[in-house]
Each structure stands twice: as C-alpha cells, then as structure tokens.
Design a protein around this motif. Sequence first.
Motif, short mmCIF file in Angstrom:
data_model
loop_
_atom_site.label_atom_id
_atom_site.label_comp_id
_atom_site.label_asym_id
_atom_site.label_seq_id
_atom_site.Cartn_x
_atom_site.Cartn_y
_atom_site.Cartn_z
N THR A 27 1.12 -1.13 -0.07
CA THR A 27 -0.11 0.03 0.44
C THR A 27 0.79 1.31 0.19
O THR A 27 -0.20 2.56 -0.88
CB THR A 27 -0.87 0.06 0.97
OG1 THR A 27 -0.14 0.03 2.26
CG2 THR A 27 -1.93 -1.23 1.13
N PHE A 28 1.54 0.65 0.55
CA PHE A 28 2.91 2.36 0.71
C PHE A 28 2.02 3.43 2.17
O PHE A 28 2.74 3.84 2.10
CB PHE A 28 3.72 2.69 -0.37
CG PHE A 28 3.92 2.02 -1.79
CD1 PHE A 28 5.19 1.22 -1.45
CD2 PHE A 28 2.91 1.19 -2.85
CE1 PHE A 28 5.45 0.82 -2.12
CE2 PHE A 28 3.17 0.52 -3.55
CZ PHE A 28 4.94 0.02 -3.97
N ASP A 29 1.05 2.77 2.60
CA ASP A 29 0.97 3.89 2.92
C ASP A 29 1.40 4.48 4.49
O ASP A 29 1.75 5.74 4.55
CB ASP A 29 -0.11 3.02 3.74
CG ASP A 29 -1.67 2.92 3.13
OD1 ASP A 29 -1.43 3.33 2.07
OD2 ASP A 29 -2.68 2.28 3.65
N LYS A 30 3.03 3.77 5.13
CA LYS A 30 3.21 4.45 5.99
C LYS A 30 4.24 5.56 5.44
O LYS A 30 4.76 6.76 5.79
CB LYS A 30 4.19 3.57 6.47
CG LYS A 30 4.49 3.50 8.11
CD LYS A 30 5.75 2.58 9.20
CE LYS A 30 5.55 3.09 10.25
NZ LYS A 30 6.87 2.06 10.76
N LEU A 31 4.52 5.01 4.36
CA LEU A 31 6.19 5.68 3.53
C LEU A 31 5.69 6.92 2.74
O LEU A 31 5.83 8.70 3.19
CB LEU A 31 6.16 4.98 2.01
CG LEU A 31 7.59 5.66 1.07
CD1 LEU A 31 8.75 6.18 1.85
CD2 LEU A 31 6.75 5.39 0.22
N LEU A 32 3.69 6.91 2.89
CA LEU A 32 3.47 8.41 2.13
C LEU A 32 2.30 9.40 3.54
O LEU A 32 2.46 10.28 3.27
CB LEU A 32 2.42 7.78 1.64
CG LEU A 32 2.77 7.15 0.29
CD1 LEU A 32 1.87 6.71 -0.85
CD2 LEU A 32 3.64 7.57 -0.55
N SER A 33 3.22 8.82 4.76
CA SER A 33 1.70 9.69 5.83
C SER A 33 2.93 9.78 6.75
O SER A 33 2.25 10.81 7.49
CB SER A 33 0.48 8.56 6.19
OG SER A 33 1.64 7.43 6.70
N GLU A 34 3.90 8.41 6.72
CA GLU A 34 4.33 8.92 7.78
C GLU A 34 6.05 9.75 7.77
O GLU A 34 7.10 9.75 8.10
CB GLU A 34 4.92 7.69 8.59
CG GLU A 34 3.81 7.68 9.33
CD GLU A 34 3.43 6.00 10.47
OE1 GLU A 34 5.06 6.08 10.31
OE2 GLU A 34 2.86 5.96 10.64
N THR A 35 6.41 9.59 6.38
CA THR A 35 7.80 10.07 5.41
C THR A 35 8.22 11.09 4.94
O THR A 35 6.59 11.90 4.75
CB THR A 35 8.91 9.28 5.13
OG1 THR A 35 8.25 8.83 3.50
CG2 THR A 35 8.48 7.79 5.37
N PRO A 36 9.43 12.17 4.35
CA PRO A 36 8.76 13.58 3.95
C PRO A 36 8.95 13.13 2.57
O PRO A 36 9.18 13.59 1.45
CB PRO A 36 10.71 13.69 4.00
CG PRO A 36 11.63 13.07 4.33
CD PRO A 36 10.16 11.71 5.73
N PHE A 37 9.12 11.41 2.22
CA PHE A 37 9.06 11.20 0.50
C PHE A 37 7.71 11.93 0.13
O PHE A 37 8.25 12.14 -0.97
CB PHE A 37 8.39 9.53 0.74
CG PHE A 37 8.98 9.05 -0.71
CD1 PHE A 37 9.99 9.10 -1.46
CD2 PHE A 37 7.12 8.98 -1.61
CE1 PHE A 37 10.00 8.84 -2.55
CE2 PHE A 37 7.75 8.22 -2.98
CZ PHE A 37 9.08 8.30 -3.34
N PRO A 38 6.69 12.14 0.29
CA PRO A 38 6.08 12.66 -1.30
C PRO A 38 6.40 14.31 -1.26
O PRO A 38 6.52 14.97 -1.68
CB PRO A 38 4.57 12.80 -0.02
CG PRO A 38 4.84 11.52 0.57
CD PRO A 38 6.67 11.48 1.36
N ALA A 39 7.13 15.01 0.41
CA ALA A 39 6.96 16.34 -0.05
C ALA A 39 8.20 16.62 -0.76
O ALA A 39 8.85 17.19 -1.35
CB ALA A 39 7.37 16.91 1.78
N ILE A 40 9.58 15.46 -0.39
CA ILE A 40 11.04 15.07 -1.62
C ILE A 40 10.76 15.84 -2.74
O ILE A 40 10.69 16.07 -3.68
CB ILE A 40 11.60 14.64 -0.95
CG1 ILE A 40 12.20 14.34 0.84
CG2 ILE A 40 12.92 14.52 -1.88
CD1 ILE A 40 12.59 15.63 1.00
N MET A 41 9.50 14.18 -3.17
CA MET A 41 9.59 14.19 -4.43
C MET A 41 8.79 15.01 -5.18
O MET A 41 9.02 16.26 -6.08
CB MET A 41 8.66 13.00 -4.59
CG MET A 41 9.34 11.93 -4.36
SD MET A 41 10.66 12.24 -5.38
CE MET A 41 10.10 11.73 -6.26
#
Length: 867
Positions: free
Chosen positions: A607-621
Amino acid sequence: MEKIPARVSTGFEGLDKVIDGLRIGDNVVWQVDSISDYRSFVKPFVQRALTENRKVVYLRFAQHEPLLEENRRITLYHLDAQSGFESFSSEVYNIATREGEGVFYVFDSLSDLLSAWATDLMIGNFFRITCPYLYQLDTVAYFALLRDNHSYRTVARIRETTQLLLDVYNVEDRIYVHPLKVMGRHLPTMFLPHLMSGNRFTPVSSSVDTGQLVRYFSGKGLENAKRNLDYWDRLFLHVRDLLQEEMDDEEKRDILDHLCEIMIGREERIQELARKYLTLEDLCNIKARLIGTGYIGGKAAGMVIARNILLQDPSFDWQRYLEPHDSFFIGSDVFYTYIVENGWWKQRMEQKTGEGYFEIARILREQMLNGRFPDEIEEQFWRVIEYFGQSPLIVRSSSLLEDAFGNAFAGKYESLFCVNQGSPEERYRQFREAVRRIFASTMNEDALAYRLQRGLEKHDEQMAILVQRVSGSYRKEFFFPDLAGVGISYNTFVWKKEMDPRAGMVRLVMGLGTRAVNRVENDYPRVFPLDAPSLRPHSGGSDIRRYSQHDVDVLNINSNEFETIPANTVLSGDMGIQSEMVGIRDHESEQLLKERGRGGEERWILTFDKLLSETPFPAIMQKMMKTLEEKYDYPVDIEFTTNFTGDGAFMVNLVQCRPLQTKGRGEGARVDIPSKLSLEQILFQTEGNFMGSSIAQQVKRLIYVDSEEYSRLSLSEKYDIARLIGRLNRISKREDCPTVLLGPGRWGTTTPSLGVPVRFAEINNFLAIVEIAYTTGSLMPELSFGTHFFQDLVETDIFYVALFPEQEEFLFNVGVIKEGENLLPALLPESARYEKTVIVRDVEKEKFSLYADIVSRKVLCYRSVIR
C-alpha cells in the motif's frame, strides 16, 4: 567482356600522362595545404568538361571562397552542413539521383564539415556512402581534404574508398603532385612526386628537389602525433588545456556554447538549459565517459541537466537525498557508423521514401539485429564492461528527438536490462546485443508511426545510448531497488475534486521501474497526488487488496535474467525490506490460510501507506519536481528509483527528466453536461476515472468489442481482433470521422486475456477510447497515469475513460450500440466472420456527442436523436 571505362582529362595533359588519365566513375581526392591549391586543379578540370559538353554540378557548403565563378553552364547547389550528417548526406544522395548518370561533380573542401560535425568519423562516413554511389552513376567527382586536419584513420577510410588520392604540396611556390592511389592503372613513375611546371609534370629525381621535399615533410611531421586522434579528441584536449589557463567569461561562454551544440542536441530550449546549468568541466567529464562521438541524446541530456539543476539549488540540501550516478554514453555518431559500416545506407535512403517507409524498415530492423561494429568501437565497449564489472546495467535509448519539448517518444524505443553476470566475454556479448536491439528499435512500427503522425519522418533521428548502473541492492539471488516510479509535476488529469493539478502526481512500485512505466498485467501500482497522498484513483477503494501491486520485477543474478516474483515473497521473505514501511499485513488472507491448515504464513498488501503518511517522501518528490519545473519553465515528467538507507532514511536516484507533453484545453475550463436525458439516449456515463481535459465533441462512429464474444476466442483470434482494430483505425481519421472505441479490460495489453493487445499505432486516430470493467474474469482497466501509454494518449490528444460497474454514477447501455446495423462486413469484408465480436456503427444521424467536465469530473456520451 568487361567494359573499359572511357578516359577523361584532368585539364592538364601532363598530369593525364602521369596517372594515365581519369576514368568515368573516378572519385578524386586532393590533399592540399590551401584551398587556392585545390582551386588551381578544379578550374582546368571544369573548363575541359564544359568544352566537351559535360554536365558540371558544383556542391557548395563550405565557408571558404567559392571554387568556381557563377556560370549558367554550371549547376550550383547550396547545402547546409549544419542540418546534420543525415540531412546533408541525404540531400547529396538525392541530388545525385536526380542528376543521373555521367555528371561531373566538384565538392567544396570536406574539411570544412568539421566546423559543423566536429568529428572526422562522420566525414569518413559521408565519403564512404557518397563515393560508391557516384561511382555507380558513372560520374567523375573532385573532393579536397586540408592536410593534417584529419586523423590517419579517417584518411585511411577515404583512401580505401576512393579511386584516386593525390597529395599536392606547395613548397616555396613550387607545386608538387604525389599520387598515393590510382586504381586500375600503373606506370613506372606514377607514384613518385611530380613537379608542376605549366602543363608539364616531371618526376622528382634530382637530389636538390628531393632535399627540399624531405625538409618540408619533416617539418610538417612534428605535429603529426596528434593525427592519431580524431578532430573531436583534439578539440577536447584543447578545452582541457584552456581550463588550466585563465579565461575570460566571454571565451568560456563561446566554448561552452560550441560544446553544447555538438554534444547535447539541436533543440534550442534544451541547449539553453545545458548552457545555463552545465559547465565546461561537466562536458569534459561527459566526454571522458563517451563511447564514439556525437550527441548524447535527449534522455541522457535530460538526466544530466536535471541533476545539475538540483545540485546547484541553494535552497535545499539535495546531496543528502540524491544518489550519485556514474553513467556512460554512446554517442549518436556510432549509430550512423554502424549503418555505414554494414553497407545499409542505400536502404536507409529507400526507407525515407513514402513507398519504403514501413516496408524497408522491417528489413533494416532485422539486419540491424545482426550487424558488426568497427573494431575501435568494440574496443570502447570493453571499457564499459571492465568499468562496471558484474554490476547490473540498464542500456537505454537516448535518441536526438527523444525527451524533447513537444516529443517524448515515451516507450517507442527499447531500453534493456543487462543482468551482467558470467565471464567478461559473456557480459560483453550481452551488452553488444542490447546496443544492437536499441539501434534496431528505431525501425519499430510504433516509432515510425509516431514520427509520421508528428511530421518527423524526414528529420534526423540518430540513436545515442545512455548506459546506467542499475540502482538497488543484492537480496538473496535477486537485485532490485526498494522503490521505483514516475512523477509528473503538473497533473491536469486529476480524478477527484479535492486535488490540485499543480501539486503533481507519482506512480510508485516496489522493485524495478518497469511496472511504473508500463501498463502491467493484472496489477495496480500505487498512484497518488502529492497534495493528498492518501487518495486513490481507482474505483472500489474499499478493496485495497485487489487494487494493489501483486508482483515485483527483479533481476535474477543466478539465472542472469529479468524475472517477476510475487510481492509477498519479497515482503515476507528475509530480503532486508522494511515491510511495514511499504505494506500492511493481510490478516484476512492469513486467517483463511490458517483455516486451510497453512497457518503461520505471512500475507502482505503493498500500500505504501506508512511511507506516504509518516516520511517526507511525498514532500521531497514534490520539491524535486517543482524545482525542475521552475527551471525548465515547463511541467516535467521524471523517472526515479528510491533506496532506504536505514532508520527510514532514503535516497532518490533521478534517472530521467523530460518536458511533460500536455494538450489540455485549459485547467478549469467548464463544460455544461446535459441533464434530464432518457436511458435510451445515454450510451455511457460515469464520474471520474478519465484522462483528458474538458471536452464537448460530436461523434460519428462507434466501435465496440463485445466482452463475452471476445472471451470465447482463441489466442490467435484475439490477436486477429487487435489487427482488425488497427485497420479500422486507419480508415477512421479523427478530422473526418471522430470515433469512440469501446472494449473490455485494457487496450494495449500484452496479455490478450486482459484486453485487446493492440499496438498504439493501431488506435492513434481515435477521438476517445473506453475501457470497460467486468467483475467476472480478469477484464479490468488500470488507470495508467504516468505510464508510456498515458503519455501517448496525452501527446495524441486522445480522451480516455474507464467504466467500473460498481461505481455509483456508472451507466453503460450496450443496447444503444447493438440496435443498429453493424458496418464491419461492409468496411472490412475479409473480417466479416468477427461481426459478433466487433460492432461498427456510424451514428452521425443520431447526433452522438461526448461530454466531459474537468471540474465536476462527470463524463457523458449520449445521442440527441433516438432511432
């Protein structure tokens, strides 16, 4: 009995005696110290030819003074060497074809082409394709080379090809002619230097004259060590020397501009970015990793420029998040050299014609899969193998026109993984095969149709290649990155009202990026808007398991092959994956397994849910794409991989950046969707799940593939249906007959059980395509935001909609299509046996229309007149 070619005069009786005259078919190359020396031999030759009523053609392309004065008896052609090797060579070829047999030609100095092409290699290639063709046409042609301007290798290639090679020396105003090659004749003193005196040419025999020549030759020879190098290499040696010295800004800028012109490409907007964000040191570093000469191509240029944009951004520490690269480049000149070396140039010219465009391409493609490379290129290929060792590689197309403003060529050419295992020889063969396949992909039908549709069929399309180390880690017998994906900085194809198109979007997968750029079989990569990462584009959002990624693409180190394995194998196995970061436990499936006696087996859903909700990954991209968009002054489309470094930290490998091709009708444009329609009027309606901006368009034809009938067909018959759709596509031009194509599952799939396996060239004329989901079986659409298929739809301005029966607003009235006459037997009599499967209806009299509104997200196709 073999025909003896007729003798022709050079215009000098004495020189005719030395070389036993010229012959019809001769190409004569003069090596001279100055253009004036060449001119002194051209004029008498032309005067004698005109006296004998020969047709004389002068090809003018150089910056030096004209060789001949204006004369109504001489046909003059002005050529543009700056147009590029292929355009220039093609024009010469076409001129020779038009002029026909028996013509006498004078060419400007070939050395002048260096200013346009910057490499000896291409001058040698030009001569090797032009000389034999002129010989075939029974012409006589004069060429010149300026002495010491070319590598020994180039002169040797010209010497091998020409019929005559003559050295001309001007020693203290005394002219000497030294024949080095005179094909087909021999006289006792022919290959001695001859002193010219008026019309007499006397062999050099006295010690005085010999001594003068020896001193002259030895003085010239001091610089000859550099002549083992191509002009290209000498140019970069000069740049390296200049970098050691103090240069003013204007001088640096001039050199930078020149190097960008000969290395980056011809498109001005890309060149402008290169001049702004690349330094002389950057270009010299590219040269150090360049195989051959020429342009590095659109894909490589985009990658290099984008990385520099980020690393020069003072507002953010990109070093912390950006994985470094150590790519190699195969220059675009290698592509043409491959064609010339294998004797395919004449076929290349035939392929450029309307009659041979597709037909000759099929022949060329097969030949290009089995050609040989020049020894010096093969030696440089070994550099790549030795440098990377056994690290997996990806060999990627990077053509001149690729990834440009206006033309993405997304997925049109091949990019191939080399797992790169085995002995050095095995790894070399695998790499060379990948290069051949990418070169051959320039002749793929989809690529040719794309160029034709966009008016690019006459443009130079040289293929350069980008060779990259595959980003990732070894995990047991597999190698792959943690994540890979595609991102677009401006998403006009939003699927929910809450989304801001300016925020951008990412299509994310675990493993290799192939499942991000391609429409994958029975799989659903995670697609999310960067302003609301929790939103999902598909219908049936409650069924997370169904609409998730089920398989992962990897490289198998043991078998030396690309492989697809279950995602659960990766997440539940001991592979060093942070499973909780990218997936959730599937307790429902685990309970079901337990009930069946298989308790203890872990089951995961990606799902990638934790990556998208708890890390800066979306903001960095988002930050990455917005920075690039700002500098490009244009929306961008990127490809990337991501690897975790521990403690949730990650690094992004930016492997591609290109201008995002958009054909929207304007963000926020409204269309009033008709209401209060009867069920008999509506063909289909839905909310969301479409790609394209607002539309209000009349429809004249409907083409429908019936799901039940299609499912009953054999595998070969399903491929027949794809070809049938292609034939309908050719006779359904959008301008005259706007057509909506409807069918089950996924258009363009490679698996016929999932939909109709059409190539994009078989649907590129339609106004709109509709994918219809069926809850039984595997015929399910996959919203392809960010894929090559998506890019094709955008560039071709094809409207797309997916219909999911479980959606609240869904309505599909198949009876509206089936109630009319099926025109398939009349349009394609040879395919009449498929009339139950494929229904073709002309609906102009019923006044069908297709409406979509980007704000309300509603789509409607209906008729105003009921039959």
